[in-house]
Design an enzyme around this catalytic site. Structure first.
Site, PDB file in Angstrom:
ATOM      1  CG  PHE A 114      -1.970   0.969   1.264  1.00 16.66           C
ATOM      2  CD1 PHE A 114      -3.125   0.763   0.519  1.00 16.66           C
ATOM      3  CD2 PHE A 114      -1.862   2.125   2.015  1.00 16.66           C
ATOM      4  CE1 PHE A 114      -4.157   1.700   0.538  1.00 16.66           C
ATOM      5  CE2 PHE A 114      -2.886   3.063   2.036  1.00 16.66           C
ATOM      6  CZ  PHE A 114      -4.033   2.848   1.296  1.00 16.66           C
ATOM      7  CG  ASP A 185       0.100  -3.000   6.962  1.00 18.49           C
ATOM      8  OD1 ASP A 185      -1.020  -3.408   7.346  1.00 18.49           O
ATOM      9  OD2 ASP A 185       0.320  -1.823   6.635  1.00 18.49           O
ATOM     10  CE1 TYR A 210      -9.321   2.108   7.279  1.00 21.47           C
ATOM     11  CE2 TYR A 210      -8.252   2.896   9.274  1.00 21.47           C
ATOM     12  CZ  TYR A 210      -8.221   2.664   7.920  1.00 21.47           C
ATOM     13  OH  TYR A 210      -7.100   2.977   7.192  1.00 21.47           O
ATOM     14  CE  LYS A 211      -7.851  -0.572   5.070  1.00 18.07           C
ATOM     15  NZ  LYS A 211      -6.407  -0.555   4.825  1.00 18.07           N
ATOM     16  NE  ARG A 357     -10.230  -3.273  -2.369  1.00 18.72           N
ATOM     17  CZ  ARG A 357      -9.570  -2.544  -1.471  1.00 18.72           C
ATOM     18  NH1 ARG A 357      -8.284  -2.751  -1.257  1.00 18.72           N
ATOM     19  NH2 ARG A 357     -10.176  -1.581  -0.821  1.00 18.72           N
TER      20      ARG A 357
HETATM   21  C1  LIG Z   1      -5.754   0.772   4.676  1.00 14.32           C
HETATM   22  C2  LIG Z   1      -4.265   0.720   4.712  1.00 14.32           C
HETATM   23  C3  LIG Z   1      -3.522   1.782   5.257  1.00 14.32           C
HETATM   24  C4  LIG Z   1      -4.185   3.036   5.725  1.00 14.32           C
HETATM   25  O1  LIG Z   1      -3.457   3.699   6.709  1.00 14.32           O
HETATM   26  P1  LIG Z   1      -4.143   4.797   7.631  1.00 14.32           P
HETATM   27  O2  LIG Z   1      -3.011   5.483   8.259  1.00 14.32           O
HETATM   28  O3  LIG Z   1      -5.038   4.070   8.604  1.00 14.32           O
HETATM   29  O4  LIG Z   1      -4.955   5.699   6.747  1.00 14.32           O
HETATM   30  C5  LIG Z   1      -2.139   1.626   5.347  1.00 14.32           C
HETATM   31  N1  LIG Z   1      -1.521   0.497   4.894  1.00 14.32           N
HETATM   32  C6  LIG Z   1      -2.227  -0.515   4.357  1.00 14.32           C
HETATM   33  C7  LIG Z   1      -1.502  -1.745   3.901  1.00 14.32           C
HETATM   34  C8  LIG Z   1      -3.607  -0.431   4.229  1.00 14.32           C
HETATM   35  O5  LIG Z   1      -4.291  -1.415   3.673  1.00 14.32           O
END
Ligand SMILES: *Cc1c(COP(=O)(O)O)cnc(C)c1O
Length: 398
Positions: A114, A185, A210-211, A357
């Protein structure tokens, strides 16, 4: 007793007429959350005022809830704490890892990661100096790229676009063999797959709530530090609530005991209250059942779409052991197709450049949702319903 997923589904407040396949971006509202938020706002904040920190246990929320998440990610109790956002927790884990491996200068990650994780790594390297660098390779080349220049391997277990799942135990073992640390992660695996951070040997793990954990928009992240590092790791973000004695107001920083030191500042009490209520849904859920059900849902969706939509190309590994709990398809008109689906009540999401997705979340996704989504997608593709101007203008958040 096998997990009763119709009972967990009944614990969510899903809008009428919607098939929600986007819990991998934002989990839906568990029915118990509004009352818990109301209580935290009125009975706790409203009536207790500042005494809520002690009387309502606000100060312990980050570790108490961290323990509830520990069970879901296969972590030892007492080694997970909540706070901040995932990007911040990535930074924290990276900075600590580099300090623990001072002779090395390379962060290794992959191009499927990400972007925020990669941006945080780049930013940290810039702060540390020109000797530090972030190296990214294709996801399938990670194992071969782990060598004795690598200080820390930083990977997202499940790819946010394709759903491909890395082999955590094997890659972590490889990293350890060459003297590197491993940060995982879990944004797309916590609450979605059978994550096993302790068994997998992770040095650090981070993820968001939150996911798949349904804490609501802006819910805090979590961080895990392996017990073997708990008393020696130095937190780079050394805020007062990670101090050994925050209320001594000492001028010198001394890290708190164990995972407490990964706290930074004041915890988001209302968001944590929402998360606490959301986690009640997990109480009767066995992770092995969750994984089995997730595989069944994903297989049913893949089979249905492939049988009816020949122009959609599967972007997710076909082998269930190599994916998380989402299924992605490629199509050059992916954005418009997703807008047409959303207009018909099937909510998934689009990820540039061409990915459709769909997240499958056993807690509330039923087989009839899979069938319904396949049927509507097949209609949209057969009639080219997506080929309308209103489906082609891009919104700010996709
Ligand atoms: C959703 C996601 C994020 C989002 O990070 P926030 O700081 O909570 O906005 C970061 N890394 C990955 C791999 C994600 O899927």
């Amino acid at each position: 007793m096998p997990t009763d997923f119709s009972a967990t589904r009944a614990m969510f407040d899903l809008p009428e007429g919607v098939i929600y396949l986007d819990g991998n971006s934002l989990g839906p509202l568990p029915r118990a959350v509004p009352a818990r938020l109301q209580q935290a706002a009125t009975a706790e904040w409203g009536q207790m005022l500042i005494t809520g920190w002690n009387k309502a246990g606000w100060m312990e929320l980050p570790t108490r809830i961290g323990d509830r998440i520990a069970r879901l990610i296969g972590a030892e109790a007492g080694h997970v704490v909540m706070g901040d956002t995932l990007s911040i927790k990535v930074y924290q884990a990276l900075a600590s890892s580099l300090e623990m491996n001072p002779k090395r200068r390379v962060i290794l990650s992959d191009t499927g990661n990400f972007p925020s994780d990669l941006y945080m790594a780049e930013g940290l390297c810039r702060t540390l100096g020109p000797e530090y660098s972030l190296k990214t390779v294709a996801p399938e080349d990670v194992a071969a790229a782990i060598d004795d220049t690598v200080a820390v391997l930083m990977l997202t277990e499940v790819d946010y676009r394709t759903g491909r799942r890395h082999d955590m135990p094997a890659l972590t073992a490889k990293a350890h063999e060459v003297g590197a640390l491993a940060i995982w992660d879990l944004a797309h695996s916590a609450g979605a797959t059978d994550v096993k951070v302790a068994e997998g040997g992770a040095d650090f793990a981070v993820g968001c709530s939150y996911k798949y954990l349904n804490s609501g928009p802006g819910g805090p992240a979590f961080i895990y530090v392996a017990p073997r590092h708990a008393e020696t790791v130095r937190p780079a973000l050394s805020g007062w609530l990670g101090h050994e004695k925050p209320f001594a107001f000492d001028l010198d920083y001394r890290p708190g005991s164990g995972i407490e030191r990964m706290r930074v500042g004041t915890p988001p009490v209302l968001q944590l209250a929402a998360l606490d209520a959301a986690l009640d849904v997990w109480d009767g859920v066995e992770i092995a059942d969750l994984r089995a059900r997730s595989i069944e849902l994903c297989e049913a969706f893949i089979a249905g779409v492939e049988a009816t939509c020949p122009t959609l190309e599967l972007a997710t590994p076909r082998d269930a052991s190599q994916r998380g709990s989402q299924v992605s398809f490629r199509h050059p008109e992916g954005y418009a197709i997703m807008q047409a689906l959303i207009a018909r009540g099937v909510i998934g999401d689009f990820r540039a450049p061409d990915i459709l997705r769909f997240g499958f979340t056993p807690l509330y996704t039923a087989f009839e949702d899979v069938e319904g989504a396949v049927k509507i997608l097949a209609e949209i593709m057969a009639t080219a319903e997506w080929d309308r101007p209103e489906f082609k203008t891009r919104a700010k958040v996709t």
